[in-house]
Design a protein around this motif. Sequence first.
Motif, PDB file in Angstrom:
ATOM      1  N   LEU A 125       0.662  -1.300  -0.030  1.00 29.56           N
ATOM      2  CA  LEU A 125      -0.025  -0.180   0.522  1.00 29.56           C
ATOM      3  C   LEU A 125       0.877   1.397  -0.012  1.00 29.56           C
ATOM      4  N   PRO A 126      -0.246   2.776   0.003  1.00 24.61           N
ATOM      5  CA  PRO A 126       1.257   3.863  -0.450  1.00 24.61           C
ATOM      6  C   PRO A 126       0.986   4.060   1.800  1.00 24.61           C
ATOM      7  N   SER A 127       1.841   4.779   0.886  1.00 25.19           N
ATOM      8  CA  SER A 127       2.473   5.128   2.716  1.00 25.19           C
ATOM      9  C   SER A 127       1.596   5.935   3.717  1.00 25.19           C
ATOM     10  N   ALA A 178      -9.912   1.911   3.179  1.00 23.34           N
ATOM     11  CA  ALA A 178      -8.805   2.353   3.124  1.00 23.34           C
ATOM     12  C   ALA A 178      -8.529   3.346   3.557  1.00 23.34           C
ATOM     13  N   GLU A 179      -8.017   4.206   4.354  1.00 21.63           N
ATOM     14  CA  GLU A 179      -7.646   5.130   4.938  1.00 21.63           C
ATOM     15  C   GLU A 179      -6.613   6.010   4.944  1.00 21.63           C
ATOM     16  N   ALA A 180      -6.308   7.457   4.915  1.00 21.79           N
ATOM     17  CA  ALA A 180      -5.136   7.956   4.862  1.00 21.79           C
ATOM     18  C   ALA A 180      -5.080   9.617   5.647  1.00 21.79           C
ATOM     19  N   ALA A 181      -4.028   9.289   6.895  1.00 21.95           N
ATOM     20  CA  ALA A 181      -4.389  11.034   7.363  1.00 21.95           C
ATOM     21  C   ALA A 181      -6.006  10.750   7.762  1.00 21.95           C
ATOM     22  N   LYS A 213      -2.303   3.253  -7.639  1.00 25.05           N
ATOM     23  CA  LYS A 213      -1.462   2.808  -6.548  1.00 25.05           C
ATOM     24  C   LYS A 213      -1.618   1.967  -5.763  1.00 25.05           C
ATOM     25  N   GLY A 214      -2.331   0.934  -6.070  1.00 23.86           N
ATOM     26  CA  GLY A 214      -2.524  -1.166  -5.775  1.00 23.86           C
ATOM     27  C   GLY A 214      -3.619  -0.763  -4.445  1.00 23.86           C
ATOM     28  N   VAL A 215      -4.382   0.619  -3.897  1.00 21.26           N
ATOM     29  CA  VAL A 215      -5.124   0.434  -3.135  1.00 21.26           C
ATOM     30  C   VAL A 215      -6.116  -0.448  -3.595  1.00 21.26           C
ATOM     31  N   TYR A 216      -7.696  -0.587  -5.116  1.00 21.99           N
ATOM     32  CA  TYR A 216      -8.503  -0.891  -4.874  1.00 21.99           C
ATOM     33  C   TYR A 216      -7.821  -2.395  -5.001  1.00 21.99           C
ATOM     34  N   ARG A 217      -6.386  -3.153  -6.033  1.00 24.21           N
ATOM     35  CA  ARG A 217      -6.255  -4.612  -5.695  1.00 24.21           C
ATOM     36  C   ARG A 217      -6.322  -4.936  -4.286  1.00 24.21           C
TER      37      ARG A 217
END
Length: 267
Positions: A125-127, A178-181, A213-217
């Motif tokens: 996953l992305p950072s 999926a969450e970011a910040a 960025k790979g989130v869906y996969r």
Amino acid sequence: MTDTELAATLLAAYDAQMRAVQPVPAPGVGYEHDGALLRVVGEHRGFVTGPHDWGGLRDAALDAAIARQRDFFAARGEGVEWKVRGYDVPADLPDRLRAAGFVPKQQNTVVIAPVKELAVTSPALPSGVTLRRITDYADLDRIAALETTVWGTDLAWIATYLRGRLAVEPDGTEIYAAEAAGELVSAAWLALRAGTRFATLLGGSTLAQWRGKGVYRALVALRATRAAARGVTYLHVDASDDSAPILKRLGFTAVTTTTPYIWTPAS
């Protein structure tokens, strides 16, 4: 088994199970039969489904059945969706729906995969992005807001829909985000169909800036793993043009198409 034989086998399983066995209705949702047609009442709009030959309805009898569904929901002041698959007969069903005022919307591709044959590994996953299962009802409103942003139309009803699914089958629907910040960047859910060997991947919507960025996969991989753990045989998706190529690369097979025909009250 050739690719053609596999597609035929998967389509036969889909036809016999996913179209013949309906989900347990959520609170406030009812099923009403009109011959071979099944009318779903009490959701954000009406829904009509049935076998691929629509009970043998043809010509004037088919026109009358279409008009009955339209007029039933018109009396309630509601719209209605009649979903048509690419292998349905008669071939002139879409023309007859259009003549009755139904409008075709985006066509999706029905893709199916035997769970045990999926070669799905979760990508890095992305950072800063994390995945978690959603269990708090308050988060369902956030998911609906995400879906509204991604698709550019009001999808607030999704929160009500998901609450209903959790109410009647708390073990039959698994919701992930999926969450970011602290921001939801993608959401998806796995819906098991009681009485069948199928589960469906739904949602799978990602904010534009987080795509590729790979989130869906990663969400596909997580849900496929959960489906395998739950003893599911087949995974099914009504895939958009964006999702279908990804899913095919992961081992899904296209078996037909699905097109919603929508009738909307003039008001």
